[in-house]
Design an enzyme around this catalytic site. Structure first.
Site, PDB file in Angstrom:
ATOM      1  N   GLY A  17       4.894   6.475  -1.851  1.00 55.99           N
ATOM      2  CA  GLY A  17       6.154   5.751  -1.892  1.00 55.99           C
ATOM      3  C   GLY A  17       7.193   6.202  -0.895  1.00 55.99           C
ATOM      4  O   GLY A  17       8.360   5.814  -1.003  1.00 55.99           O
ATOM      5  N   GLY A  18       6.804   6.983   0.107  1.00 57.48           N
ATOM      6  CA  GLY A  18       7.767   7.496   1.066  1.00 57.48           C
ATOM      7  C   GLY A  18       8.501   6.407   1.826  1.00 57.48           C
ATOM      8  O   GLY A  18       9.724   6.480   2.021  1.00 57.48           O
ATOM      9  N   ASP A  41       0.113   0.204  -5.298  1.00 57.17           N
ATOM     10  CA  ASP A  41      -0.993   0.836  -4.594  1.00 57.17           C
ATOM     11  C   ASP A  41      -2.281   0.575  -5.368  1.00 57.17           C
ATOM     12  O   ASP A  41      -2.264   0.489  -6.602  1.00 57.17           O
ATOM     13  CB  ASP A  41      -0.780   2.347  -4.437  1.00 57.17           C
ATOM     14  CG  ASP A  41      -1.690   2.942  -3.375  1.00 57.17           C
ATOM     15  OD1 ASP A  41      -1.279   2.968  -2.201  1.00 57.17           O
ATOM     16  OD2 ASP A  41      -2.812   3.347  -3.708  1.00 57.17           O
ATOM     17  N   CYS A  46       0.873  -1.187   0.000  1.00 52.97           N
ATOM     18  CA  CYS A  46       0.000   0.000   0.000  1.00 52.97           C
ATOM     19  C   CYS A  46       0.900   1.223   0.000  1.00 52.97           C
ATOM     20  O   CYS A  46       0.944   1.986   0.968  1.00 52.97           O
ATOM     21  CB  CYS A  46      -0.918   0.016   1.219  1.00 52.97           C
ATOM     22  SG  CYS A  46      -1.850  -1.493   1.503  1.00 52.97           S
ATOM     23  N   ALA A  47       1.621   1.426  -1.086  1.00 54.81           N
ATOM     24  CA  ALA A  47       2.749   2.359  -1.076  1.00 54.81           C
ATOM     25  C   ALA A  47       2.344   3.819  -1.001  1.00 54.81           C
ATOM     26  O   ALA A  47       3.150   4.652  -0.594  1.00 54.81           O
ATOM     27  CB  ALA A  47       3.621   2.121  -2.310  1.00 54.81           C
ATOM     28  N   CYS A  87      -1.151   4.803  10.766  1.00 51.14           N
ATOM     29  CA  CYS A  87      -0.928   6.065  11.494  1.00 51.14           C
ATOM     30  C   CYS A  87      -2.207   6.353  12.288  1.00 51.14           C
ATOM     31  O   CYS A  87      -2.747   7.448  12.255  1.00 51.14           O
ATOM     32  CB  CYS A  87      -0.575   7.207  10.547  1.00 51.14           C
ATOM     33  SG  CYS A  87      -1.785   7.527   9.246  1.00 51.14           S
TER      34      CYS A  87
END
Length: 391
Positions: free
Chosen positions: A233-234, A251, A229-230, A341
């Site tokens: 892409g961080g 993603d 689940c990029a 998060c």
């Protein structure tokens, strides 16, 4: 623009946002339609809008609106919270808001704790249960701006060198304790995007908590790594800066990865973007799943108020589905790193307990929880080890 004119603009923007307009889009449209506003004006108005959204319940209370906020009430309440002379703003002078009426001049009493903490009413019980004794300090933290943090790209620099180069461009930083690659920006944040240090790929904008998660994922140089689940892409870039593994980013919404190839080239790392990662055999699978974002509500405060019980139920169901899909992509003996998060147990530990029930031959090797604070956002990490042989 005068301070009063900025407040008038923020009031109009908040009214649009309260009617359902996305905050970022509303601000972009306003800037496009009001080109006379300088960069300082745009930045100040943006800060006011986001501050009012972070403090929506308490600002509405302080502005006398209770649970029926308006843009005017939010700005009145916010200015009162900041100790401003509201009569010097609400003057009806050119571009200024009209003066306060008698009802608005009545100072409200002490707000109930959930209102003062800007906690969504329907989530209070779940947040208290999930955060325990951290409930008050975490909710207090979420009422203010998030820190601006850079990740030093270890392929091109080190923290001390990057900090020195940033200082030469008027950007002051200090080491962030959450991650060895993290620098907290203390001055000159608006210069970062145009700095040579950023353009040359020596640093990336990334929260220190997110950096710490990427740092905690075990990756060998010869590993095959899937970022399931990029998003932008961080975390893929953070991992790729550590080791020379094979990285594939995926993603469900491919457009999110549009900029990743250019960012990877700037960072000096190799990342392949794939829209079909369904094959198994990855040594490491990272699943930074869609979530409530509650650990990062400072950055997207509108999300705090837009979240509903139905949406939370959709998210937890999706998280469970992604966990099972990601497990199928993991090689025997490989690692699945589940990340959010989020602050809610339903999205974090409860998901891992449910996964362990569905997959009793997997091992939970580590869990980590970080709370939002002055150094970074709130995150959850669980490292899951696949059985050495598939059943």
């Amino acid at each position: 623009m005068t301070p009063a004119a900025r407040v008038s603009a923020a009031i109009a923007l908040l009214d649009d946002i309260l009617q359902g307009a996305p905050a970022e889009k509303a601000l972009t449209v306003w800037a496009r339609n009001n080109r006379y506003a300088g960069s300082g004006d745009r930045a100040a108005i943006r800060d006011q809008v986001y501050s009012a959204l972070r403090r929506l319940r308490s600002a509405a209370w302080a502005g006398g609106a209770g649970d029926a906020p308006t843009g005017r009430a939010l700005m009145l309440g916010l200015l009162r919270q900041e100790g401003e002379d509201v009569d010097a703003i609400f003057t009806d002078a050119r571009f200024a808001p009209v003066p306060l009426n008698d009802a608005e001049r009545q100072m409200p009493g002490t707000a109930p704790e959930p209102v003062a903490l800007d906690c969504p009413e329907w989530l209070e019980a779940d947040l208290r249960a999930s955060l325990g004794e951290d409930f008050v300090p975490v909710m207090t933290t979420l009422r203010d701006r998030a820190p601006i943090t850079l990740r030093v790209n270890l392929r091109k620099s080190d923290p001390a060198h990057a900090a020195a180069l940033l200082a030469e461009e008027g950007i002051a930083t200090t080491p962030n304790p959450r991650a060895e690659t993290a620098l907290s920006v203390t001055d000159g944040a608006r210069r970062v995007a145009n700095s040579a240090v950023y353009r040359d790929g020596l640093v990336e904008l990334q929260d220190a908590g997110s950096q710490a998660l990427a740092q905690a994922v075990p990756v060998a140089d010869d590993a095959r790594v899937l970022d399931y689940c990029a998003g932008g892409g961080g975390k893929t870039l953070a991992l790729a800066a550590r080791v020379s593994a094979q990285f594939i980013a995926h993603d469900a919404i491919p457009a999110r990865l549009r900029d990743l190839p250019d960012r990877a080239r700037r960072a000096g790392v190799e990342v392949r973007v794939s829209d079909a990662p369904a094959q198994a055999g990855f040594d490491v699978v990272v699943a930074d799943v869609p979530c409530s974002g509650s650990g990062a509500w400072r950055r997207q405060p509108q999300a705090k108020w837009d979240l509903t019980p139905d949406r939370l139920a959709e998210l937890t169901a999706l998280q469970s589905e992604i966990l099972d899909d990601a497990a199928r992509c993991t090689a025997p003996g490989g690692v699945l790193a589940y990340m959010t998060c989020a602050l809610l147990d339903a999205e974090n530990a409860a998901q891992i307990r449910a996964f362990a029930t569905r997959h009793p031959n997997w091992t939970v090797t580590e869990t980590r929880t970080s709370r939002p604070d002055a150094d970074g956002d709130g995150f959850f990490l669980a490292l899951l080890r696949a059985p050495a042989q598939t059943a």
